[in-house]
Write a protein that holds these residues in place. Sequence first.
Motif, PDB file in Angstrom:
ATOM      1  N   LEU A 139     -12.594   2.699 -12.750  1.00  0.00           N
ATOM      2  CA  LEU A 139     -13.326   3.112 -13.936  1.00  0.00           C
ATOM      3  C   LEU A 139     -12.818   4.434 -14.500  1.00  0.00           C
ATOM      4  CD1 LEU A 139     -16.952   2.170 -12.837  1.00  0.00           C
ATOM      5  CD2 LEU A 139     -15.264   0.771 -14.062  1.00  0.00           C
ATOM      6  N   LYS A 140     -12.280   5.284 -13.633  1.00  0.00           N
ATOM      7  CA  LYS A 140     -11.647   6.536 -14.051  1.00  0.00           C
ATOM      8  C   LYS A 140     -10.374   6.703 -13.226  1.00  0.00           C
ATOM      9  CE  LYS A 140     -15.958   8.969 -15.227  1.00  0.00           C
ATOM     10  NZ  LYS A 140     -16.800  10.159 -14.918  1.00  0.00           N
ATOM     11  N   PRO A 141      -9.358   7.384 -13.791  1.00  0.00           N
ATOM     12  CA  PRO A 141      -8.096   7.531 -13.057  1.00  0.00           C
ATOM     13  C   PRO A 141      -8.293   8.143 -11.675  1.00  0.00           C
ATOM     14  CG  PRO A 141      -7.834   8.228 -15.333  1.00  0.00           C
ATOM     15  CD  PRO A 141      -9.304   8.000 -15.132  1.00  0.00           C
ATOM     16  N   LEU A 142      -7.501   7.663 -10.719  1.00  0.00           N
ATOM     17  CA  LEU A 142      -7.546   8.145  -9.344  1.00  0.00           C
ATOM     18  C   LEU A 142      -6.210   8.768  -8.977  1.00  0.00           C
ATOM     19  CD1 LEU A 142      -9.297   5.136  -7.588  1.00  0.00           C
ATOM     20  CD2 LEU A 142     -10.074   7.507  -7.458  1.00  0.00           C
ATOM     21  N   PRO A 143      -6.216   9.787  -8.106  1.00  0.00           N
ATOM     22  CA  PRO A 143      -4.953  10.347  -7.614  1.00  0.00           C
ATOM     23  C   PRO A 143      -4.149   9.275  -6.870  1.00  0.00           C
ATOM     24  CG  PRO A 143      -6.818  11.754  -7.021  1.00  0.00           C
ATOM     25  CD  PRO A 143      -7.392  10.482  -7.549  1.00  0.00           C
ATOM     26  N   ASP A 144      -2.833   9.425  -6.893  1.00  0.00           N
ATOM     27  CA  ASP A 144      -1.967   8.433  -6.259  1.00  0.00           C
ATOM     28  C   ASP A 144      -2.276   8.247  -4.783  1.00  0.00           C
ATOM     29  OD1 ASP A 144      -0.705   7.942  -8.633  1.00  0.00           O
ATOM     30  OD2 ASP A 144       1.053   9.202  -8.197  1.00  0.00           O
ATOM     31  N   ASP A 145      -2.609   9.350  -4.083  1.00  0.00           N
ATOM     32  CA  ASP A 145      -2.863   9.217  -2.649  1.00  0.00           C
ATOM     33  C   ASP A 145      -4.112   8.385  -2.378  1.00  0.00           C
ATOM     34  OD1 ASP A 145      -4.491  11.288  -3.689  1.00  0.00           O
ATOM     35  OD2 ASP A 145      -4.662  12.238  -1.724  1.00  0.00           O
ATOM     36  N   GLN A 146      -5.113   8.494  -3.254  1.00  0.00           N
ATOM     37  CA  GLN A 146      -6.325   7.697  -3.078  1.00  0.00           C
ATOM     38  C   GLN A 146      -6.073   6.220  -3.412  1.00  0.00           C
ATOM     39  OE1 GLN A 146      -9.324   8.462  -1.700  1.00  0.00           O
ATOM     40  NE2 GLN A 146      -8.272  10.347  -1.140  1.00  0.00           N
ATOM     41  N   LEU A 147      -5.278   5.977  -4.457  1.00  0.00           N
ATOM     42  CA  LEU A 147      -4.919   4.597  -4.779  1.00  0.00           C
ATOM     43  C   LEU A 147      -4.165   3.953  -3.629  1.00  0.00           C
ATOM     44  CD1 LEU A 147      -3.821   4.616  -8.530  1.00  0.00           C
ATOM     45  CD2 LEU A 147      -5.697   3.315  -7.524  1.00  0.00           C
ATOM     46  N   THR A 148      -3.235   4.692  -3.054  1.00  0.00           N
ATOM     47  CA  THR A 148      -2.468   4.167  -1.927  1.00  0.00           C
ATOM     48  C   THR A 148      -3.383   3.861  -0.755  1.00  0.00           C
ATOM     49  OG1 THR A 148      -0.492   5.390  -2.583  1.00  0.00           O
ATOM     50  CG2 THR A 148      -0.621   4.674  -0.282  1.00  0.00           C
ATOM     51  N   ARG A 149      -4.317   4.740  -0.483  1.00  0.00           N
ATOM     52  CA  ARG A 149      -5.265   4.511   0.611  1.00  0.00           C
ATOM     53  C   ARG A 149      -6.085   3.240   0.365  1.00  0.00           C
ATOM     54  NH1 ARG A 149     -10.683   8.029   2.141  1.00  0.00           N
ATOM     55  NH2 ARG A 149     -11.044   7.101   4.198  1.00  0.00           N
ATOM     56  N   ILE A 150      -6.553   3.071  -0.865  1.00  0.00           N
ATOM     57  CA  ILE A 150      -7.343   1.881  -1.217  1.00  0.00           C
ATOM     58  C   ILE A 150      -6.518   0.617  -1.044  1.00  0.00           C
ATOM     59  CG2 ILE A 150      -8.424   0.680  -3.171  1.00  0.00           C
ATOM     60  CD1 ILE A 150      -9.260   3.562  -4.135  1.00  0.00           C
ATOM     61  N   TYR A 151      -5.289   0.623  -1.574  1.00  0.00           N
ATOM     62  CA  TYR A 151      -4.426  -0.554  -1.462  1.00  0.00           C
ATOM     63  C   TYR A 151      -4.164  -0.902   0.000  1.00  0.00           C
ATOM     64  CZ  TYR A 151      -3.288   0.050  -6.461  1.00  0.00           C
ATOM     65  OH  TYR A 151      -3.340   0.167  -7.822  1.00  0.00           O
ATOM     66  N   GLN A 152      -3.856   0.105   0.795  1.00  0.00           N
ATOM     67  CA  GLN A 152      -3.509  -0.140   2.189  1.00  0.00           C
ATOM     68  C   GLN A 152      -4.720  -0.619   2.986  1.00  0.00           C
ATOM     69  OE1 GLN A 152      -1.703   3.551   3.490  1.00  0.00           O
ATOM     70  NE2 GLN A 152       0.326   2.959   2.742  1.00  0.00           N
ATOM     71  N   PHE A 153      -5.875  -0.028   2.762  1.00  0.00           N
ATOM     72  CA  PHE A 153      -7.052  -0.413   3.535  1.00  0.00           C
ATOM     73  C   PHE A 153      -7.489  -1.842   3.214  1.00  0.00           C
ATOM     74  CE2 PHE A 153     -11.631  -0.944   3.981  1.00  0.00           C
ATOM     75  CZ  PHE A 153     -11.785  -0.673   5.328  1.00  0.00           C
ATOM     76  N   PHE A 154      -7.588  -2.163   1.936  1.00  0.00           N
ATOM     77  CA  PHE A 154      -8.077  -3.474   1.542  1.00  0.00           C
ATOM     78  C   PHE A 154      -6.981  -4.545   1.552  1.00  0.00           C
ATOM     79  CE2 PHE A 154     -11.344  -0.740  -0.402  1.00  0.00           C
ATOM     80  CZ  PHE A 154     -12.484  -1.375   0.061  1.00  0.00           C
ATOM     81  N   GLY A 155      -5.716  -4.133   1.667  1.00  0.00           N
ATOM     82  CA  GLY A 155      -4.634  -5.104   1.580  1.00  0.00           C
ATOM     83  C   GLY A 155      -4.468  -5.641   0.178  1.00  0.00           C
ATOM     84  N   MET A 156      -4.769  -4.809  -0.809  1.00  0.00           N
ATOM     85  CA  MET A 156      -4.687  -5.214  -2.212  1.00  0.00           C
ATOM     86  C   MET A 156      -3.314  -4.891  -2.772  1.00  0.00           C
ATOM     87  SD  MET A 156      -8.461  -3.775  -3.275  1.00  0.00           S
ATOM     88  CE  MET A 156      -7.940  -3.439  -4.946  1.00  0.00           C
ATOM     89  N   GLU A 157      -2.865  -5.720  -3.697  1.00  0.00           N
ATOM     90  CA  GLU A 157      -1.582  -5.473  -4.350  1.00  0.00           C
ATOM     91  C   GLU A 157      -1.730  -4.516  -5.527  1.00  0.00           C
ATOM     92  OE1 GLU A 157       0.823  -8.822  -5.237  1.00  0.00           O
ATOM     93  OE2 GLU A 157       0.316  -9.893  -3.408  1.00  0.00           O
TER      94      GLU A 157
END
Length: 238
Positions: A139-157
């Motif tokens: 909903l609002k921009p996220l820092p790259d490190d947080q996006l990476t954490r989200i992708y890695q944890f959930f296994g999302m592309e």
Amino acid sequence: MNYLDVLSKLGIGSAHPGGFAATLDQLRHFPIPEGARILEVGCGTGRTTCHLAGLGYDIIGLDLREDMLKKARDRAGKLELDVAFVQGDACALPFDGETFDVVMCESVTNFADAGKALSEYYRVLKSGGVLYDREMMILKPLPDDQLTRIYQFFGMESAYSPDGWIDLLASVGFKESSVWKPSTFPEHLADDVPDGFEAPDAGTLLDARVWQFMHEHDDIIVSNKESLGFGVMVAHKP
């Protein structure tokens, strides 16, 4: 062990954002016409599929994981429902084109190649059919490190903003697309509609790794509560 392994081991019936209460709210706001043929992609342990089957709808539940489907079939059996559950990939649906009036998803497309999955939903929908897809959204921009954490944890592309989802829907052919109720996550993440048919695997509730995963899940959501949210994509096939 990954996030989807944990959900399967816990046998959670409504792991999607907002839980089963949000599903019921959606179905009240967007009532499905009587006689509609429905496909639920990523049905998990079958809670939504069985609910709709119990209301008399012709519905098929599909999931990639056989361990989830076993629990879905067990749920249907306990409810004395005759429901078809099929193993399959959201990006290669095992159905002919123009088969369904409604495709439903609840926190599934984010875990797949979203463009391919949306193309498949479009393909199997009849002309005039509707997609309802509840997904996590930025909903609002996220820092790259947080996006990476989200992708890695959930296994999302990938993860998209509401506008990003609308653009992706348009790119595969959907029209009149919108995002209903884009929202941040509630303060309390627990589902407020109890599920009497959850079936955790033996020993799961004593497995420290499971609770470490769930703690990290909640930490990710709370740490990004201003930016991370969810909504329901509503899109029509012309």
